[in-house]
Design a protein around this motif. Structure first.
Motif, mmCIF file in Angstrom:
data_model
loop_
_atom_site.group_PDB
_atom_site.id
_atom_site.type_symbol
_atom_site.label_atom_id
_atom_site.label_comp_id
_atom_site.label_asym_id
_atom_site.label_seq_id
_atom_site.Cartn_x
_atom_site.Cartn_y
_atom_site.Cartn_z
ATOM 1 N N ALA A 42 7.551 -13.500 3.635
ATOM 2 C CA ALA A 42 6.948 -13.056 2.373
ATOM 3 C C ALA A 42 6.785 -11.539 2.358
ATOM 4 O O ALA A 42 7.087 -10.887 1.349
ATOM 5 C CB ALA A 42 5.600 -13.738 2.166
ATOM 6 N N ILE A 43 6.368 -10.979 3.471
ATOM 7 C CA ILE A 43 6.173 -9.530 3.538
ATOM 8 C C ILE A 43 7.521 -8.809 3.577
ATOM 9 O O ILE A 43 7.798 -7.934 2.759
ATOM 10 C CB ILE A 43 5.313 -9.144 4.761
ATOM 11 N N LEU A 75 4.069 1.847 -4.201
ATOM 12 C CA LEU A 75 2.695 2.171 -3.800
ATOM 13 C C LEU A 75 1.804 0.930 -3.824
ATOM 14 O O LEU A 75 1.002 0.716 -2.916
ATOM 15 C CB LEU A 75 2.118 3.255 -4.705
ATOM 16 N N LEU A 76 1.955 0.101 -4.853
ATOM 17 C CA LEU A 76 1.183 -1.136 -4.932
ATOM 18 C C LEU A 76 1.510 -2.067 -3.768
ATOM 19 O O LEU A 76 0.615 -2.663 -3.168
ATOM 20 C CB LEU A 76 1.444 -1.836 -6.272
ATOM 21 N N LEU A 80 -1.095 -3.409 -0.976
ATOM 22 C CA LEU A 80 -1.250 -4.849 -0.738
ATOM 23 C C LEU A 80 -0.908 -5.223 0.702
ATOM 24 O O LEU A 80 -1.587 -6.057 1.301
ATOM 25 C CB LEU A 80 -0.375 -5.647 -1.710
ATOM 26 N N LEU A 81 0.110 -4.589 1.264
ATOM 27 C CA LEU A 81 0.475 -4.853 2.654
ATOM 28 C C LEU A 81 -0.668 -4.476 3.594
ATOM 29 O O LEU A 81 -1.019 -5.236 4.496
ATOM 30 C CB LEU A 81 1.738 -4.080 3.022
ATOM 31 N N LEU A 85 -2.647 -7.184 5.882
ATOM 32 C CA LEU A 85 -2.676 -7.024 7.340
ATOM 33 C C LEU A 85 -4.089 -6.835 7.870
ATOM 34 O O LEU A 85 -4.416 -7.312 8.963
ATOM 35 C CB LEU A 85 -1.771 -5.869 7.760
ATOM 36 N N MET A 86 -4.941 -6.150 7.104
ATOM 37 C CA MET A 86 -6.338 -5.999 7.526
ATOM 38 C C MET A 86 -7.071 -7.342 7.501
ATOM 39 O O MET A 86 -7.889 -7.621 8.378
ATOM 40 C CB MET A 86 -7.056 -4.990 6.634
ATOM 41 N N ILE A 87 -6.760 -8.171 6.513
ATOM 42 C CA ILE A 87 -7.416 -9.475 6.404
ATOM 43 C C ILE A 87 -6.994 -10.404 7.527
ATOM 44 O O ILE A 87 -7.822 -11.087 8.123
ATOM 45 C CB ILE A 87 -7.130 -10.112 5.021
ATOM 46 N N ILE A 88 -5.701 -10.420 7.861
ATOM 47 C CA ILE A 88 -5.216 -11.402 8.844
ATOM 48 C C ILE A 88 -5.178 -10.890 10.281
ATOM 49 O O ILE A 88 -4.844 -11.656 11.187
ATOM 50 C CB ILE A 88 -3.820 -11.947 8.461
#
Length: 127
Positions: A42-43, A75-76, A80-81, A85-88
């Motif tokens: 997905a990424i 930029l968006l 979002l990336l 990445l911070m969440i997971i």
């Protein structure tokens, strides 16, 4: 149209890489490997395919509009990336190596097939 062909080739390549990675990482690392592949595809694939889709959507507009939309989309995607990445980062439901390798393979393969789709398309030139 070359952009549609590139988008189609990129999507097919992403599907093939995803299925192959799912088979390999699912067998090696089990469910965390599968989740790593899903997140990585997905990424990695999404990052490149969304850019191609934005160019295709804005292809009838002015070059400055296309560039503004592509830059804004880029930029968006970066923001979002970083958020994803911070969440997971501290979660353990996915295998980090499976995710990393899938991201790299997806980005290289999708970008390569998109380039191939554009350079091998037949376009009529009028001078």
């Amino acid at each position: 149209m070359p952009l549609q062909r590139a988008l189609r080739f990129g999507t097919i390549a992403l599907a093939i890489i995803t299925v192959a990675s799912l088979a390999i990482w699912g067998g090696v690392r089990g469910l965390p490997g599968i989740w790593g592949v899903v997140v990585g595809a997905a990424i990695g694939g999404g990052f490149v395919l969304i850019t191609a889709a934005l160019v295709l959507v804005t292809s009838k507009s002015s070059p400055s509009t296309t560039m503004a939309v592509v830059l804004g989309g880029w930029l968006l995607k970066v923001v979002l990336l970083i958020i994803v990445l911070m969440i997971i980062k501290d979660m353990e439901f996915y295998d980090t190596m499976a995710m990393f390798i899938t991201i790299v393979l997806a980005m290289i393969t999708v970008l390569g097939t998109e380039v191939w789709g554009i350079i091998t398309s037949r376009v009529t030139y009028i001078s």
